[in-house]
Design an enzyme around this catalytic site. Structure first.
Site, PDB file in Angstrom:
ATOM      1  N   HIS A 137      -9.003  64.328  34.005  1.00  0.00           N
ATOM      2  CA  HIS A 137      -8.810  63.193  34.781  1.00  0.00           C
ATOM      3  C   HIS A 137      -7.738  62.367  34.458  1.00  0.00           C
ATOM      4  CE1 HIS A 137     -11.725  62.222  31.766  1.00  0.00           C
ATOM      5  NE2 HIS A 137     -11.346  61.331  31.344  1.00  0.00           N
TER       6      HIS A 137
ATOM      7  N   HIS B 273      -6.238  58.610  33.857  1.00  0.00           N
ATOM      8  CA  HIS B 273      -6.689  56.941  34.013  1.00  0.00           C
ATOM      9  C   HIS B 273      -5.358  56.474  34.557  1.00  0.00           C
ATOM     10  CE1 HIS B 273     -10.586  57.167  31.430  1.00  0.00           C
ATOM     11  NE2 HIS B 273      -9.791  58.205  30.977  1.00  0.00           N
TER      12      HIS B 273
HETATM   13  P1  5GP Z   1     -12.674  59.902  29.066  1.00  0.00           P
HETATM   14  O1  5GP Z   1     -13.100  58.893  27.868  1.00  0.00           O
HETATM   15  O2  5GP Z   1     -13.337  61.208  29.155  1.00  0.00           O
HETATM   16  O3  5GP Z   1     -11.074  60.000  29.224  1.00  0.00           O
HETATM   17  O4  5GP Z   1     -13.137  58.883  30.193  1.00  0.00           O
HETATM   18  C1  5GP Z   1     -13.992  59.204  31.386  1.00  0.00           C
HETATM   19  C2  5GP Z   1     -14.257  57.853  31.945  1.00  0.00           C
HETATM   20  O5  5GP Z   1     -15.164  58.153  33.056  1.00  0.00           O
HETATM   21  C3  5GP Z   1     -14.460  56.666  31.381  1.00  0.00           C
HETATM   22  O6  5GP Z   1     -13.569  55.641  31.234  1.00  0.00           O
HETATM   23  C4  5GP Z   1     -15.866  56.293  31.898  1.00  0.00           C
HETATM   24  O7  5GP Z   1     -15.966  54.742  32.334  1.00  0.00           O
HETATM   25  C5  5GP Z   1     -15.874  56.759  33.149  1.00  0.00           C
HETATM   26  N1  5GP Z   1     -17.069  57.191  33.706  1.00  0.00           N
HETATM   27  C6  5GP Z   1     -18.069  57.855  33.176  1.00  0.00           C
HETATM   28  N2  5GP Z   1     -19.208  58.120  33.894  1.00  0.00           N
HETATM   29  C7  5GP Z   1     -18.893  57.529  35.145  1.00  0.00           C
HETATM   30  C8  5GP Z   1     -19.538  57.600  36.449  1.00  0.00           C
HETATM   31  O8  5GP Z   1     -20.658  57.806  36.555  1.00  0.00           O
HETATM   32  N3  5GP Z   1     -18.923  57.152  37.442  1.00  0.00           N
HETATM   33  C9  5GP Z   1     -17.346  56.629  37.270  1.00  0.00           C
HETATM   34  N4  5GP Z   1     -16.848  56.117  38.471  1.00  0.00           N
HETATM   35  N5  5GP Z   1     -16.885  56.569  35.978  1.00  0.00           N
HETATM   36  C10 5GP Z   1     -17.565  56.952  34.936  1.00  0.00           C
END
Ligand code: 5GP
Ligand code: ZN
Length: 135
Positions: free
Chosen positions: A99, A101
């Site tokens: 993903h 951001h």
């Molecule tokens: P990472 O730290 O893996 O780069 O970011 C994962 C992102 O996914 C985090 O910013 C977190 O807030 C988001 N996230 C986690 N669970 C969910 C969810 O159930 N729905 C949505 N829309 N975002 C989520």
């Protein structure tokens, strides 16, 4: 169906505030945004991170980032943005589905990476503002 949270969001098994979808890519609001309109842009085909996926999938993903960035900016009257990717737990990756951001930024609003916790209604209103502004 695998056990991946973002695959479940793509399938609609877990609800999300969708911003955009085509046959290869899906975009939705981060549930804990660091700025208004913080969007996650993900490939529909599951990969754990950018380099575990194919080069084609990476190209499709960034084509969509390129396409969506100015639209989200215009819709929200943002003045700048950050783009980020966390690869691996040691980099802060929490969800192991590739993903990007996309974090809009605004003149006069301090830049923070602190997660906020808006209500579902607030998130729905932001998603609606983006979708309307993108039409
Ligand atoms: P990472 O730290 O893996 O780069 O970011 C994962 C992102 O996914 C985090 O910013 C977190 O807030 C988001 N996230 C986690 N669970 C969910 C969810 O159930 N729905 C949505 N829309 N975002 C989520
Ligand atoms: Zn997945």
């Amino acid at each position: 169906m695998n056990d991946c949270l973002f695959c479940k969001i793509i399938e609609g098994e877990i609800p999300s505030h969708k911003i955009y979808e085509d046959d290869k890519v899906f975009a939705f609001l981060d549930i804990s945004p660091v700025s208004k309109g913080h969007t996650l842009i993900i490939p529909k085909s599951h990969s754990e991170n950018l380099t575990q996926g194919t080069e084609e999938s990476a190209a499709d993903l960034f084509k969509t980032v390129h396409h969506l960035a100015p639209k989200i900016m215009t819709a929200l009257e943002a003045t700048a943005y950050n783009i980020g990717m966390n690869h691996g737990a040691d980099a802060g990756q929490l969800v192991f589905h590739t993903h990007v951001h996309f974090m809009p930024r605004y003149a006069g609003i301090p830049r923070t990476f602190e997660k906020q916790h808006p209500s579902q209604e607030e998130l729905a209103a932001v998603a609606e503002e983006i979708r309307q502004g993108m039409e």
